[in-house]
Design an enzyme around this catalytic site. Structure first.
Site, PDB file in Angstrom:
ATOM      1  CE  LYS A   1       9.050   3.868  -1.938  1.00  0.00           C
ATOM      2  NZ  LYS A   1       8.196   3.615  -3.119  1.00  0.00           N
TER       3      LYS A   1
ATOM      4  CG  HIS B   1      -0.773  -4.835  -4.716  1.00  0.00           C
ATOM      5  ND1 HIS B   1       0.208  -4.857  -5.668  1.00  0.00           N
ATOM      6  CD2 HIS B   1      -0.288  -4.112  -3.695  1.00  0.00           C
ATOM      7  CE1 HIS B   1       1.251  -4.174  -5.243  1.00  0.00           C
ATOM      8  NE2 HIS B   1       0.983  -3.708  -4.036  1.00  0.00           N
TER       9      HIS B   1
ATOM     10  CD  GLU C   1       7.409  -3.262   0.961  1.00  0.00           C
ATOM     11  OE1 GLU C   1       6.593  -4.204   0.788  1.00  0.00           O
ATOM     12  OE2 GLU C   1       7.955  -2.659   0.021  1.00  0.00           O
TER      13      GLU C   1
ATOM     14  CG  MET D   1       3.390 -11.608   0.514  1.00  0.00           C
ATOM     15  SD  MET D   1       2.841 -10.282  -0.573  1.00  0.00           S
ATOM     16  CE  MET D   1       4.390  -9.624  -1.162  1.00  0.00           C
TER      17      MET D   1
ATOM     18  CG  ASP E   1       9.321  -6.536  -1.201  1.00  0.00           C
ATOM     19  OD1 ASP E   1       8.926  -7.721  -1.203  1.00  0.00           O
ATOM     20  OD2 ASP E   1       8.548  -5.556  -1.214  1.00  0.00           O
TER      21      ASP E   1
ATOM     22  CD  GLU F   1      11.214  -2.382  -2.198  1.00  0.00           C
ATOM     23  OE1 GLU F   1      10.084  -2.899  -2.084  1.00  0.00           O
ATOM     24  OE2 GLU F   1      11.471  -1.458  -2.996  1.00  0.00           O
TER      25      GLU F   1
ATOM     26  CG  ASP G   1      10.685  -0.485  -7.480  1.00  0.00           C
ATOM     27  OD1 ASP G   1      11.090  -0.696  -6.326  1.00  0.00           O
ATOM     28  OD2 ASP G   1       9.558  -0.035  -7.730  1.00  0.00           O
TER      29      ASP G   1
ATOM     30  CG  ASP H   1      -1.511  -6.393  -8.347  1.00  0.00           C
ATOM     31  OD1 ASP H   1      -1.743  -5.194  -8.558  1.00  0.00           O
ATOM     32  OD2 ASP H   1      -0.553  -6.793  -7.657  1.00  0.00           O
TER      33      ASP H   1
ATOM     34  CG  ASP I   1       8.437  -4.746  -4.863  1.00  0.00           C
ATOM     35  OD1 ASP I   1       8.008  -4.508  -6.006  1.00  0.00           O
ATOM     36  OD2 ASP I   1       8.070  -4.111  -3.854  1.00  0.00           O
TER      37      ASP I   1
ATOM     38  CG  ASP J   1      10.389   3.686  -5.511  1.00  0.00           C
ATOM     39  OD1 ASP J   1      11.235   2.783  -5.382  1.00  0.00           O
ATOM     40  OD2 ASP J   1       9.163   3.509  -5.379  1.00  0.00           O
TER      41      ASP J   1
ATOM     42  CG  HIS K   1      11.357   0.555   0.313  1.00  0.00           C
ATOM     43  ND1 HIS K   1      10.170  -0.009   0.688  1.00  0.00           N
ATOM     44  CD2 HIS K   1      11.246   0.794  -1.015  1.00  0.00           C
ATOM     45  CE1 HIS K   1       9.364  -0.097  -0.371  1.00  0.00           C
ATOM     46  NE2 HIS K   1      10.017   0.382  -1.419  1.00  0.00           N
TER      47      HIS K   1
HETATM   48  C1  GCO Z   1       6.789   0.318  -3.562  1.00  0.00           C
HETATM   49  C2  GCO Z   1       6.582  -0.875  -2.671  1.00  0.00           C
HETATM   50  C3  GCO Z   1       5.510  -1.777  -3.165  1.00  0.00           C
HETATM   51  C4  GCO Z   1       5.122  -2.802  -2.128  1.00  0.00           C
HETATM   52  C5  GCO Z   1       3.903  -3.518  -2.555  1.00  0.00           C
HETATM   53  C6  GCO Z   1       3.497  -4.535  -1.548  1.00  0.00           C
HETATM   54  O1  GCO Z   1       7.830   0.940  -3.422  1.00  0.00           O
HETATM   55  O2  GCO Z   1       5.914   0.637  -4.374  1.00  0.00           O
HETATM   56  O3  GCO Z   1       7.786  -1.554  -2.573  1.00  0.00           O
HETATM   57  O4  GCO Z   1       5.920  -2.392  -4.356  1.00  0.00           O
HETATM   58  O5  GCO Z   1       6.135  -3.718  -1.890  1.00  0.00           O
HETATM   59  O6  GCO Z   1       2.897  -2.591  -2.764  1.00  0.00           O
HETATM   60  O7  GCO Z   1       2.578  -4.033  -0.690  1.00  0.00           O
HETATM   61 MN    MN Z   2       8.220  -3.542  -1.901  1.00  0.00          MN
HETATM   62 MN    MN Z   3       9.529  -0.356  -3.325  1.00  0.00          MN
END
Ligand code: GCO
Ligand code: MN
Ligand code: MN
Length: 396
Positions: free
Chosen positions: A209, A80, A207, A114, A271, A243, A283, A83, A313, A281, A246
């Site tokens: 979610k 980002h 993306e 990216m 992702d 993703e 991950d 970041d 991700d 969530d 998601h």
């Molecule tokens: C999440 C998202 C993020 C995005 C990232 C890219 O669930 O927080 O997946 O990780 O992928 O912010 O824009």
């Molecule tokens: Mn993501």
């Molecule tokens: Mn995510």
């Protein structure tokens, strides 16, 4: 002795075939640049903070993340805007940070394929960014996203991911979703204009979610994103970044969502992670909850013509220290390569291929059409699925 004070790590024991030495097994699933594995700086940099507890790991400098990922065999990192560059950095500060980061990337032979924009962390975005009902906030969000596209161009990125984390609502009385769609469309159209005006070779990947951090997020699934993209001024410049987690949070099958994106020519990025359905969530490390589902996604990416990076991700469990984080990163890549090997075995397995052939041959049965007979026929999918299970469980 490794950093955990153990003589051997768990993977030192893994043997994949009778007679295959441990050293060969380790080398076999060793990632290389050709695999094009990438990680978000925010993934390995995740400090384990959650709504119930404080950070458990120190801040990881971007340079350290790049260096340690490079040593594991990764191809690159993604980020980002914030970041790398603080939200309030001056142009001079930004330039110095980017220069130093480019030096580290070159030194470690790492790429940034990216870049994305953070439109969710700062309190100004609490009621949305491109869909905020405040015109000045929408303008600020658009300018921030354009600056992130510029940053991506400086770093050689070919994809700009747009994740609308705060583009949503809790109180539907407060905002008409038709207004929100129009603002969202204007926002993305302005970004494609910016790319074209500057002659950048960059495409946008949206993306989806369904929820978190908002109660409900607009354009909740990859399918919804694909329909929205068709309404844009420059749909050819915009695709999706599905993703796995998601789609699972929405109760969907990621394999099918990714396939729809590929079919539409819109799989610009992906992702990879994992998620238990019906949870927060998470991950999770790639494929760690549902290796069978992940196997089909890998099969699709490897056989379906996807050319982009294999981007993770995800983040390490909160129980881990920094070394545990890089075990997590290594695990994501190894599991991908192991599943890729299973994809090859699936294609070569005589019993699986023979069964698929006989299933297909029977489906070609000639006229006259016999409705009653087709209703009683067995498809042998139980047998097929069990063969896949045995392949994945390592006994084939
Ligand atoms: C999440 C998202 C993020 C995005 C990232 C890219 O669930 O927080 O997946 O990780 O992928 O912010 O824009
Ligand atoms: Mn993501
Ligand atoms: Mn995510």
């Amino acid at each position: 002795m490794n950093s955990h004070g153990l003589v051997q790590g768990p993977h030192d024991h893994q043997v994949f075939e009778p007679g295959m030495g441990v050293a060969i097994a380790a080398e076999r699933f060793q990632p290389t640049k050709q695999d094009r594995f990438t990680f978000g700086l925010w993934t390995v940099g995740n400090r384990g903070r959650d709504p119930f507890g404080a950070s458990v790991r120190p801040t990881l400098a971007p340079g350290t993340a790049v260096d340690r990922l490079a040593k594991l065999g990764a191809y690159g990192v993604t980020l980002h805007d914030n970041d790398l560059v603080p939200i309030d950095a001056t142009p001079d500060e930004r330039a110095a940070i980017v220069r130093e980061f480019q030096r580290v990337l070159a030194e470690c032979d790492m790429r940034v394929p990216m870049v994305t924009v953070n439109l969710f962390y700062d309190p100004v975005f609490k009621d949305g960014a491109l869909t905020s009902s405040v015109p000045a906030i929408r303008r600020y969000a658009g300018d921030k996203a354009k600056a992130a596209i510029d940053l991506g161009n400086d770093l050689g990125a070919e994809t700009f991911v747009l994740w609308g984390g705060r583009e949503g609502s809790e109180v539907d009385a407060a905002k008409n979703p038709l207004d929100a769609m129009a603002w969202y469309r204007d926002g993305v159209n302005a970004l494609t204009e910016h790319i074209l005006d500057n002659g950048y070779s960059m495409r946008i990947a949206m993306e989806a979610k369904p929820n978190e951090p908002r109660g409900d997020i607009y354009l909740a699934t990859t399918g919804a994103m694909l329909a929205f993209i068709a309404t844009l001024d420059h749909p050819e410049l915009v695709g999706v970044n599905p993703e796995i987690a998601h789609e699972k949070m929405a109760g969907l099958n990621p394999y099918h969502s990714v396939a729809q994106a590929l079919d539409a020519g819109k799989l610009f990025h992906i992702d990879l992670n994992d998620q238990k359905p019906g949870r927060f969530d998470q991950d999770l490390r790639f494929a760690s909850d549902d290796p069978k589902g992940a196997f089909y996604v890998v099969k699709l990416l490897e056989e379906g013509g996807y050319q982009g990076p294999r981007h993770f991700d995800a983040h390490a469990y909160r129980t881990e220290d920094v070394d545990g984080v890089f075990e997590f990163a290594r695990g994501c890549m190894r599991t991908y390569l192991i599943l890729k090997d299973k994809v090859d075995r699936f294609a070569q397995d005589p019993e699986i291929q023979g069964l698929l052939q006989s299933i297909r041959a029977r489906s070609q049965a000639v006229d006259p059409f016999d409705r009653a007979a087709w209703g009683t026929v067995g498809y042998a999918y139980e047998q097929l699925d069990q063969l896949v299970m045995e392949l994945l469980l390592g006994v084939r």
